[in-house]
Design an enzyme around this catalytic site. Sequence first.
Site, PDB file in Angstrom:
ATOM      1  N   ARG A 217      -1.755 -11.018  -6.216  1.00  0.00           N
ATOM      2  CA  ARG A 217      -1.797 -10.018  -5.563  1.00  0.00           C
ATOM      3  C   ARG A 217      -1.220  -8.508  -5.112  1.00  0.00           C
ATOM      4  NH1 ARG A 217      -2.617 -13.675  -0.577  1.00  0.00           N
ATOM      5  NH2 ARG A 217      -3.562 -15.723  -2.191  1.00  0.00           N
ATOM      6  N   GLU A 219      -1.084  -5.738  -3.782  1.00  0.00           N
ATOM      7  CA  GLU A 219      -0.768  -5.233  -3.166  1.00  0.00           C
ATOM      8  C   GLU A 219      -0.129  -4.644  -2.989  1.00  0.00           C
ATOM      9  OE1 GLU A 219       0.844  -9.043  -1.191  1.00  0.00           O
ATOM     10  OE2 GLU A 219      -1.513  -9.622  -0.222  1.00  0.00           O
ATOM     11  N   ARG A 225       8.870  -9.860   3.065  1.00  0.00           N
ATOM     12  CA  ARG A 225       8.242 -11.110   2.791  1.00  0.00           C
ATOM     13  C   ARG A 225       6.978 -11.372   1.996  1.00  0.00           C
ATOM     14  NH1 ARG A 225       5.564 -13.381   8.161  1.00  0.00           N
ATOM     15  NH2 ARG A 225       3.998 -12.011   7.785  1.00  0.00           N
ATOM     16  N   HIS A 226       6.310 -10.207   0.797  1.00  0.00           N
ATOM     17  CA  HIS A 226       5.115 -10.526  -0.014  1.00  0.00           C
ATOM     18  C   HIS A 226       6.296  -9.752  -1.685  1.00  0.00           C
ATOM     19  CE1 HIS A 226       3.672  -9.861   3.342  1.00  0.00           C
ATOM     20  NE2 HIS A 226       2.568 -10.623   3.317  1.00  0.00           N
ATOM     21  N   GLU A 374       4.700 -17.024   8.540  1.00  0.00           N
ATOM     22  CA  GLU A 374       2.976 -17.543   8.016  1.00  0.00           C
ATOM     23  C   GLU A 374       3.640 -18.452   6.695  1.00  0.00           C
ATOM     24  OE1 GLU A 374      -0.208 -15.778   6.736  1.00  0.00           O
ATOM     25  OE2 GLU A 374      -0.243 -16.840   5.558  1.00  0.00           O
ATOM     26  N   SER A 377      -1.751 -20.741   4.699  1.00  0.00           N
ATOM     27  CA  SER A 377      -3.101 -20.919   5.047  1.00  0.00           C
ATOM     28  C   SER A 377      -3.652 -21.797   4.547  1.00  0.00           C
ATOM     29  CB  SER A 377      -3.332 -19.352   4.839  1.00  0.00           C
ATOM     30  OG  SER A 377      -3.059 -18.577   5.208  1.00  0.00           O
ATOM     31  N   ARG A 425       7.841 -17.627   0.073  1.00  0.00           N
ATOM     32  CA  ARG A 425       8.216 -17.445   0.905  1.00  0.00           C
ATOM     33  C   ARG A 425       8.444 -18.447   1.975  1.00  0.00           C
ATOM     34  NH1 ARG A 425       3.942 -15.454   4.219  1.00  0.00           N
ATOM     35  NH2 ARG A 425       3.936 -13.655   2.318  1.00  0.00           N
TER      36      ARG A 425
HETATM   37  P1  ATP Z   1       0.482 -13.008   4.438  1.00  0.00           P
HETATM   38  O1  ATP Z   1      -0.031 -12.882   5.461  1.00  0.00           O
HETATM   39  O2  ATP Z   1       1.625 -13.838   4.717  1.00  0.00           O
HETATM   40  O3  ATP Z   1       0.282 -11.549   3.737  1.00  0.00           O
HETATM   41  P2  ATP Z   1      -2.299 -14.056   3.602  1.00  0.00           P
HETATM   42  O4  ATP Z   1      -2.491 -14.857   4.680  1.00  0.00           O
HETATM   43  O5  ATP Z   1      -1.864 -13.005   2.936  1.00  0.00           O
HETATM   44  O6  ATP Z   1      -0.516 -14.264   3.631  1.00  0.00           O
HETATM   45  P3  ATP Z   1      -2.577 -16.822   1.605  1.00  0.00           P
HETATM   46  O7  ATP Z   1      -3.961 -15.665   0.516  1.00  0.00           O
HETATM   47  O8  ATP Z   1      -2.928 -17.441   3.158  1.00  0.00           O
HETATM   48  O9  ATP Z   1      -1.750 -15.940   2.051  1.00  0.00           O
HETATM   49  O10 ATP Z   1      -1.461 -17.125   0.702  1.00  0.00           O
HETATM   50  C1  ATP Z   1      -1.108 -18.769   0.885  1.00  0.00           C
HETATM   51  C2  ATP Z   1       0.328 -18.940   1.073  1.00  0.00           C
HETATM   52  O11 ATP Z   1       1.010 -17.642   0.031  1.00  0.00           O
HETATM   53  C3  ATP Z   1       0.900 -17.549   2.066  1.00  0.00           C
HETATM   54  O12 ATP Z   1       0.663 -18.493   3.405  1.00  0.00           O
HETATM   55  C4  ATP Z   1       2.214 -17.681   1.988  1.00  0.00           C
HETATM   56  O13 ATP Z   1       3.720 -18.441   1.554  1.00  0.00           O
HETATM   57  C5  ATP Z   1       2.666 -17.034   0.735  1.00  0.00           C
HETATM   58  N1  ATP Z   1       1.877 -15.851   0.006  1.00  0.00           N
HETATM   59  C6  ATP Z   1       0.569 -14.829   0.557  1.00  0.00           C
HETATM   60  N2  ATP Z   1       0.984 -14.257  -0.406  1.00  0.00           N
HETATM   61  C7  ATP Z   1       1.775 -14.285  -0.810  1.00  0.00           C
HETATM   62  C8  ATP Z   1       2.991 -12.200  -1.723  1.00  0.00           C
HETATM   63  N3  ATP Z   1       2.636 -11.297  -1.585  1.00  0.00           N
HETATM   64  N4  ATP Z   1       4.167 -12.775  -1.555  1.00  0.00           N
HETATM   65  C9  ATP Z   1       4.822 -14.263  -0.695  1.00  0.00           C
HETATM   66  N5  ATP Z   1       4.033 -15.494  -1.070  1.00  0.00           N
HETATM   67  C10 ATP Z   1       3.053 -15.267  -0.563  1.00  0.00           C
HETATM   68 MG    MG Z   2      -2.526 -16.748   4.903  1.00  0.00          MG
END
Ligand code: ATP
Ligand code: MG
Length: 451
Positions: A217, A219, A225-226, A374, A377, A425
């Site tokens: 990602r 980002e 936590r990312h 979180e 999802s 995570r």
């Molecule tokens: P967040 O809201 O925490 O940024 P997200 O909703 O973008 O996460 P999802 O697409 O729902 O993330 O991804 C499913 C799971 O993967 C998340 O619940 C989390 O456990 C993990 N995850 C997502 N993005 C990241 C990241 N950038 N770094 C670490 N773990 C991640």
């Molecule tokens: Mg999510």
Amino acid sequence: MNLKKLNEKRVLVKDVFNLKSKRVEVAGWVHNTRGLGKIRFLLLRDVSGIIQITAVKGKVDDKIFKSMDNVSRESVVYVKGFVKDSKQAPGGREIVPEEFEVLSFAEELVIDVSEHSKTELPKRLDWRCLDLHRTRTQAIFKIQSTIGSAFKNYFVDKGFIDVQLPSLISASSEGGTELFEVKYFEKKIYLAQSPQLYKQMLACAMENIVTITPVWRAEKHNTVRHLNECRQMDIEMAFADAKIVLKEMEGVVKYIVGEVIKKNKAELDLLGVKLKVPKTKYMTFKEVAELMKKHKVKIGDDDLTGEAERKLDELFSDTLVFVYDWPMKGKPFYIMPKQGQESLRTSSKRGQSKAEKADAELSEGFDAIYKGMEISSGGQRIHIPELLEKRLKANGLNPKDFKNYIDSFKFGAPPHAGWSIGIERFTQALLGLPNIREAVLFPRDKDRLTP
Ligand code: ATP
Ligand code: MG
């Protein structure tokens, strides 16, 4: 050093404490050394534990005594010797050396590798190779090993098919913009941000599937936590809705935590973490919003804030909180509206009751919150091409760009649902680590690509 012989004869340190055999061969790293008059102590560490090597001048070969005096910390050594019970030695046993060989000398250490290292995290990560010598760092990844294998085993034992998915994709899977571009011959392609579309195609053909797969990602934010590269523990199930896959998450998380408690007692003790198999609580997004209002905690219209997630943990400790009936706005286009197929017919809102109108805004999507974060999802997906097109348009996306995806549901697609738990995570949440970078061997973030 004859490695074949060493492999045959070598005893792991943890077994030295259980073995009756008096003469053993061990190999590992010099954890620490200490001299006291005519005695030399050397703590030898391998991946399984630490044992004391004790040499008394005059009682062991002079050469061995000298070598033990000179060897630097974290050097790699081989020792053959007698096992003795000793009240003063850690664990109650020590080895008196008969043979001692330094296999590799360590230079002066660039970071503090003691258990409670004084080196800050960024510097430790710069020298991850050495940081991984630390028992605390190893403990985290031994626990993560249990998490990953427990996750896979739980579902494979239930008949889920373990699949391997591509990481290179030709177009965005979620319509978002947070993608890394890759040069692919003459084309521009991307690193997968989620295995979503492939999981769905597989569920529509092979029913229940499981995978642990990396995602990327782009980002730009820098949070604790990312990561820009993380790994997801995913399932997708055919003939399933949100409630069904949530029950599976409940089952697997309880199983994983139980396995960690059973298999990683030493690591949990070392990290000072006390774990309980979590309870579970199911709440609608609306219920959470009302609860947060009562506690004066801010919450978004279609997403929880970090503050709200932490509050949930405060109110329901050691509980996996499932928040369902999530507002459609806060979920990707492929999540099934709560009204399902009905929602195709209710584009004109006339004639709808207030409750029906409220329902029309909700989805079959959910999040799972554990220890204030979180961790997952998911939701039921749209398996009806017509509805998918409608939802794409509603999200400002062009159905033409998703032709392959939509087409994949035209040849017999059962209702299906799934979710994804980030393994880093989850590790972070479970162990209460302040930064997710502690929970990934080689972190990739905006500023870090090495080691
Ligand atoms: P967040 O809201 O925490 O940024 P997200 O909703 O973008 O996460 P999802 O697409 O729902 O993330 O991804 C499913 C799971 O993967 C998340 O619940 C989390 O456990 C993990 N995850 C997502 N993005 C990241 C990241 N950038 N770094 C670490 N773990 C991640
Ligand atoms: Mg999510």
